[in-house]
Write an enzyme that holds these catalytic residues in place. Structure first.
Site, PDB file in Angstrom:
ATOM      1  N   THR A   1      42.933  54.284  44.135  1.00 39.77           N
ATOM      2  CA  THR A   1      41.870  54.550  45.105  1.00 39.77           C
ATOM      3  C   THR A   1      42.168  55.905  45.743  1.00 39.77           C
ATOM      4  OG1 THR A   1      41.452  52.241  45.624  1.00 39.77           O
ATOM      5  CG2 THR A   1      41.013  53.804  47.403  1.00 39.77           C
TER       6      THR A   1
ATOM      7  N   GLY B   1      35.863  45.328  48.035  1.00 44.50           N
ATOM      8  CA  GLY B   1      37.168  45.408  48.689  1.00 44.50           C
ATOM      9  C   GLY B   1      37.069  46.034  50.067  1.00 44.50           C
TER      10      GLY B   1
ATOM     11  N   GLY C   1      45.287  50.232  48.522  1.00 43.13           N
ATOM     12  CA  GLY C   1      46.127  49.082  48.212  1.00 43.13           C
ATOM     13  C   GLY C   1      45.265  47.871  47.938  1.00 43.13           C
TER      14      GLY C   1
END
Lengths: 298, 298
Positions: free
Chosen positions: B158, B188, B210
């Site tokens: 990411t 997410g 993460g």
């Protein structure tokens, strides 16, 4: 520990004639959740049951009765927040699910993820065996008439419930069809953990309603629960959250919130003229207030 | 005021051979954003420019190079948070947008809403004239090979950027293709204001990376910025946010975060073995660290 339950049917403004149908719906929702809590059931079951009742009633903007978006389609958002695990399940933009709150709970219980949006969320409902219906079956007679006659919808009427069960679990749930004439794909605060709902057994749990874009910008439910961490009781924490919104975004915001702290205290605020609310008081009686209650006064 | 810029390319674990390609990508991203800040440009422009560079590079899991979901489709999430207005734009589950960060910025600038998900978000991109591409055009050679040979993808990567401009605007941006083999529709932390990114000119701005489900549950970026409000400097606030995650969710979490406070201090933490990071130091030199920097030591 004495269980606690509070539900809301949206913060907004509406004619007084509408109060009685909202009140009746909130009472039905309270009874469904309270029966579970009284029998020693879990706050997750109570919140889900209360919200399901409101999702099925056409007078609320959630599930059946959801407002149409600008393209004439129902797109629904929902969240359930579990204070025991600091975890949640949420869905956004579902078009074919009869009970979005139950799908949110399945996300929490039965997937490795927290949040699903769009066709993937509808597909998950089908995969998990959650009840699906045609989009048009979710549209109330009144909303269909408004759309076809190009009249503006009555706004608000997002629903929510917050429960504390006998063993101290705090749970919040929120479900909505979103704002009137929203652009297709728009997601509001309701499915966002910290904004439309939040729960932490160590502090409290809250469910928000009102203009999603305002609630999101201040993470309203998390902000309220943080004030409990600073030592405020539930009503004072709700008041402090309202003051924060007004200070950050201005006095013309349209938001509302219900809250239970870990000791079972209630809090509620709204910046709108009305917020449809029902709860069970310390004597076990169902109380309702269409103008938004204050729990330092009741 | 001296401008500040920091970018990340994901917190995770990867072989050391991979470091150089990530490092080269981060340097390109830093140069794009830094040129804007050095010319007196706005932090919004710098963050968008830096993230766009990484979205175009196949070594990062954002835009071109996004990981495929379990159904073999790219679904991307992005957020841009504007500390001046305490406002944001975000998109989730977009499948056809070359630069999700730019679509997020258009949501912020050009719509009455904050957040769009699913086909409505792709439709908005087309309506606003943002560049769209076939979904398969976003898939890197390496990811396509992984998928066809049923090998697991390399995770993480990411991307994000945080900038402070010469007049004190703080902006955070985050963009991702999500976790490897995510279920279709999964969203997410990246597009969630307060979780994947947050910005408040009065305090600081942060971008997270993460495991999204962990970041969401603790509202990681908002949590870090709140520690600035309690008087901590940027690195101490980031450390306190990491301690909060570990305390609430356990020691085996996989999260990372970059942060700039309103005075221009940097902070960074990760619980993973690595976090690909680049920034411009006080002497105007581009610095990189693949193991996750600490700004009380550099």
């Amino acid at each position: 520990m004495q269980p606690k339950l509070i539900v809301h049917g949206g913060a907004w403004v509406w004619p007084d004639e509408r109060d009685s149908v909202l009140e009746a719906g909130l009472e039905a929702a309270i009874h469904a959740g309270w029966a579970i809590l009284q029998a020693g059931g879990h706050a997750l079951d109570a919140v889900e049951a209360s919200v399901r009742v409101m999702e099925d009633l056409p007078q609320f903007n959630a599930g059946t009765g959801s407002l149409l978006n600008a393209a004439g389609i129902v797109e629904m958002d929902a969240l359930i927040a579990d204070g025991a695990s600091l975890d949640f399940g949420a869905v956004a933009g579902v078009q074919r699910v009869r009970h979005p709150i139950s799908l949110a709970r399945r996300v929490l219980a039965d997937t490795p993820h927290c949040f699903f949006a769009g066709p993937g969320a509808d597909g998950l409902a089908m995969m998990l065996g959650e009840e699906t219906v045609p989009n048009l079956a979710l549209v109330s007679e009144a909303e269909l008439r408004n759309f076809r006659e190009r009249r503006s919808s009555e706004g608000g009427d997002t629903v929510g419930a917050v429960a504390l069960d006998a063993v101290g679990n705090l749970v919040a749930g929120t479900s909505t069809g979103g704002t009137p004439h929203k652009m297709p794909g728009r997601v509001g605060d309701s499915p966002i953990f910290g904004s439309g709902g939040y729960a932490d057994n160590a502090l409290g749990a809250a469910s928000a309603t009102g203009k999603g874009e305002e609630i999101l910008r201040v993470l309203l439910c998390r902000t309220a629960v943080e004030f409990i961490a600073r030592g405020l009781d539930a009503q004072a924490a709700a008041d402090a959250a309202r003051d924060t919104v007004v200070r950050r975004l201005g006095a013309d915001v349209n938001v509302g919130l219900i809250l239970i702290d870990r000791r079972g205290g209630f809090g509620a605020i709204q910046t709108t003229p009305k917020m449809a609310t029902a709860w069970v008081d310390a004597d076990g009686r169902v109380r309702t207030c269409m103008a938004g209650p204050r729990f330092d006064e009741v």
